[in-house]
Design a protein around this motif. Structure first.
Motif, PDB file in Angstrom:
ATOM      1  N   VAL A  31       0.997  -1.015   0.053  1.00  0.00           N
ATOM      2  CA  VAL A  31       0.122   0.007   0.024  1.00  0.00           C
ATOM      3  C   VAL A  31       1.032   1.204  -0.041  1.00  0.00           C
ATOM      4  O   VAL A  31       2.141   1.186   0.260  1.00  0.00           O
ATOM      5  N   GLU A  32       0.368   2.399  -0.365  1.00  0.00           N
ATOM      6  CA  GLU A  32       1.032   3.694  -0.438  1.00  0.00           C
ATOM      7  C   GLU A  32       0.200   4.789   0.277  1.00  0.00           C
ATOM      8  O   GLU A  32      -1.056   4.976   0.224  1.00  0.00           O
ATOM      9  N   SER A  33       0.915   5.665   0.902  1.00  0.00           N
ATOM     10  CA  SER A  33       0.295   6.811   1.554  1.00  0.00           C
ATOM     11  C   SER A  33       1.478   8.056   1.712  1.00  0.00           C
ATOM     12  O   SER A  33       2.554   7.571   2.287  1.00  0.00           O
ATOM     13  N   GLU A  34       1.175   9.070   1.087  1.00  0.00           N
ATOM     14  CA  GLU A  34       2.073  10.355   1.356  1.00  0.00           C
ATOM     15  C   GLU A  34       3.270   9.781   0.651  1.00  0.00           C
ATOM     16  O   GLU A  34       4.279  10.241   1.224  1.00  0.00           O
ATOM     17  N   GLY A  35       3.375   9.056  -0.363  1.00  0.00           N
ATOM     18  CA  GLY A  35       4.596   8.827  -1.202  1.00  0.00           C
ATOM     19  C   GLY A  35       5.374   7.668  -0.525  1.00  0.00           C
ATOM     20  O   GLY A  35       6.337   7.269  -1.120  1.00  0.00           O
ATOM     21  N   SER A  36       4.914   7.403   0.668  1.00  0.00           N
ATOM     22  CA  SER A  36       5.566   5.962   1.255  1.00  0.00           C
ATOM     23  C   SER A  36       4.873   4.400   0.885  1.00  0.00           C
ATOM     24  O   SER A  36       3.765   4.733   0.856  1.00  0.00           O
ATOM     25  N   THR A  37       5.688   3.768   0.831  1.00  0.00           N
ATOM     26  CA  THR A  37       5.204   2.403   0.446  1.00  0.00           C
ATOM     27  C   THR A  37       5.278   1.455   1.377  1.00  0.00           C
ATOM     28  O   THR A  37       6.422   1.452   1.981  1.00  0.00           O
ATOM     29  N   ALA A  38       4.548   0.572   1.651  1.00  0.00           N
ATOM     30  CA  ALA A  38       4.712  -0.656   2.719  1.00  0.00           C
ATOM     31  C   ALA A  38       4.038  -1.841   2.575  1.00  0.00           C
ATOM     32  O   ALA A  38       2.931  -1.586   1.859  1.00  0.00           O
ATOM     33  N   GLN A  39       4.316  -3.121   2.969  1.00  0.00           N
ATOM     34  CA  GLN A  39       3.441  -4.123   2.824  1.00  0.00           C
ATOM     35  C   GLN A  39       3.027  -4.481   4.009  1.00  0.00           C
ATOM     36  O   GLN A  39       3.608  -4.336   5.363  1.00  0.00           O
ATOM     37  N   GLY A  40       1.737  -5.118   4.054  1.00  0.00           N
ATOM     38  CA  GLY A  40       1.197  -5.422   5.271  1.00  0.00           C
ATOM     39  C   GLY A  40       0.469  -6.789   5.088  1.00  0.00           C
ATOM     40  O   GLY A  40       0.336  -7.206   3.885  1.00  0.00           O
ATOM     41  N   LEU A  41      -0.073  -7.139   6.145  1.00  0.00           N
ATOM     42  CA  LEU A  41      -0.887  -8.797   6.109  1.00  0.00           C
ATOM     43  C   LEU A  41      -2.166  -8.492   6.010  1.00  0.00           C
ATOM     44  O   LEU A  41      -2.719  -7.770   7.163  1.00  0.00           O
ATOM     45  N   VAL A  42      -2.954  -9.290   5.299  1.00  0.00           N
ATOM     46  CA  VAL A  42      -4.482  -9.328   5.398  1.00  0.00           C
ATOM     47  C   VAL A  42      -4.556 -10.718   5.813  1.00  0.00           C
ATOM     48  O   VAL A  42      -4.366 -11.750   5.021  1.00  0.00           O
ATOM     49  N   HIS A  43      -4.931 -10.946   7.113  1.00  0.00           N
ATOM     50  CA  HIS A  43      -5.033 -12.209   7.590  1.00  0.00           C
ATOM     51  C   HIS A  43      -6.262 -12.984   6.802  1.00  0.00           C
ATOM     52  O   HIS A  43      -7.147 -12.354   6.381  1.00  0.00           O
ATOM     53  N   VAL A  44      -6.229 -14.423   6.837  1.00  0.00           N
ATOM     54  CA  VAL A  44      -7.298 -14.948   6.082  1.00  0.00           C
ATOM     55  C   VAL A  44      -8.522 -14.910   6.795  1.00  0.00           C
ATOM     56  O   VAL A  44      -9.472 -14.786   5.650  1.00  0.00           O
ATOM     57  N   SER A  45      -8.660 -14.500   7.973  1.00  0.00           N
ATOM     58  CA  SER A  45     -10.264 -14.109   8.351  1.00  0.00           C
ATOM     59  C   SER A  45     -10.648 -12.463   8.003  1.00  0.00           C
ATOM     60  O   SER A  45     -11.751 -12.451   8.187  1.00  0.00           O
TER      61      SER A  45
END
Length: 384
Positions: free
Chosen positions: A323-337
């Motif tokens: 995902v991206e916000s204010e020019g910064s990118t990062a990875q996050g987890l969407v848990h299966v639930s």
């Protein structure tokens, strides 16, 4: 005058070696034979296509070497370049590459690895060799070769030990590497140094989405190479047919693998337990350090608002989304639930790698560098 004649194969146990070369005529390599009179070597016996122990008795013209077979009656036999090699059991595993040593080498022409014998050091970081498969001359650099050595037993392996191997198989969780051990080692994804994901430019092996000229639709494929005119050769996943040349502006990077099939790598033993061997790209076999993400740009986001993200990888326990916000990118987890409002049994049935999805940033754990995401409707269920 002594006339060399073929000798019958020795009666002693045969040395275990990779597939022997065919009887194709060998080209003469430049320079003198990389052997000495009296040296114990291994020679290729045409009559039964096997390698046997022998001793050098004479160095002849055009790179030929005269030998006598071990456990034989002293009858002499002439060997062409490519039909004689250093004795496998005498090869120094950690020493420099030497002329006469048998190697597995990466062929740039087709991306495969073949067995060959080094003929000379060219002095420019490359080596001249003869391929076992067809007897033709080839040139390889040091990083594209690994020595053929006696098999390393389980007791020979220690954590932190350096090995050189060839990527034999790639799976979702990592790559299996042949390094001369009693079994292939696993280079787990967590022990791989992640590649730079900046694109363009694109590189060989990149998994991409690109526009097909026939119908102007986006399809997934793999980059083969960059052409002289700036376009890229892409092989489509769906048909696997003839590659198509695609303009750089019509390509999007989906995934860049840390390793590729048949790649030669220097690795370190990270685990040797219960018959299983782990490998790491970090010297000493240590785990690859994980860079902590700067999540400051995500802390002020409304947890009930959706933003656009891209699926980077899929696991049984959930999906990782960039995902991206204010020019910064990062990875996050969407848990299966948290993949959908109803029960999700199989994440692979819900999304594809490279797909754009709508997610909510429901928790920011800045100290740990972790983002927790959700694709569920706001208020449908609290975070697990």
């Amino acid at each position: 005058e002594e006339v060399p004649a073929p000798a019958p194969p020795p009666k002693s146990a045969k040395k275990s070696a990779p597939a022997p070369p065919p009887k194709a005529k060998k080209k003469t390599a430049p320079g003198e034979p990389p052997f000495e009179v009296g040296e114990n070597v291994e020679g290729y016996f045409d009559d039964d296509s096997e390698w046997y122990g022998a001793k050098v008795t004479k160095l002849q013209k055009e790179g030929k070497v005269q030998v006598v077979w071990d456990d034989d009656d002293g009858q002499k036999y002439d060997l062409e370049p490519g039909c004689i090699r250093k004795k496998i059991s005498d090869v120094d595993r950690e020493g420099p590459f030497l002329a006469g040593e048998a190697v597995m080498a990466y062929c740039n022409d087709d991306g495969n690895v073949y067995q060959g014998i080094i003929q000379q050091d060219n002095g420019d970081g490359t080596f001249a060799l003869l391929w076992d498969e067809d007897g033709e001359e080839g040139t390889c650099n040091e990083a594209s070769m690994r020595k053929i050595i006696p098999m390393l037993d389980e007791g020979d392996l220690e954590v932190g030990m350096k090995v050189r191997g060839q990527v034999a198989n790639i799976r979702d969780f990592g790559a299996f590497v042949s390094f001369g051990g009693f079994r292939d080692g696993l280079l787990h994804n967590s022990n791989q140094i992640k590649p730079d994901m900046k694109a363009p430019p694109f590189i060989e092996g990149d998994h991409v989405s690109a526009i097909c000229a026939d119908d102007k639709e986006w399809y997934e494929g793999t980059i083969n190479e960059k052409n002289d005119d700036g376009t890229y050769s892409v092989t489509w996943d769906e048909d696997g047919g003839e590659p198509e040349n695609v303009k750089e502006k019509d390509i999007k990077l989906l995934k860049r693998p840390a390793v590729k099939l048949n790649q030669i790598l220097d690795l370190w033993i990270s685990k040797n337990e219960d018959g299983k061997v782990g490998l790491s790209m970090i010297e000493g076999g240590k785990p690859v350090p994980r860079a902590k993400q700067d999540l400051g740009a995500f802390e002020s986001l409304d947890p009930d608002s959706f933003i656009t993200g891209k699926v980077m990888s899929i696991r049984e326990y959930g999906i990782f989304v960039e995902v991206e916000s204010e020019g910064s990118t990062a990875q996050g987890l969407v848990h299966v639930s948290q993949i959908k409002d109803s029960f999700c049994d199989d994440p692979w049935q819900e999304v594809d790698v490279g797909q754009e999805v709508q997610v909510r940033v429901v928790r920011v754990e800045a100290a740990e560098g972790k983002l927790k995401l959700s694709m569920r409707s706001p208020g449908s269920e609290s975070w697990r």
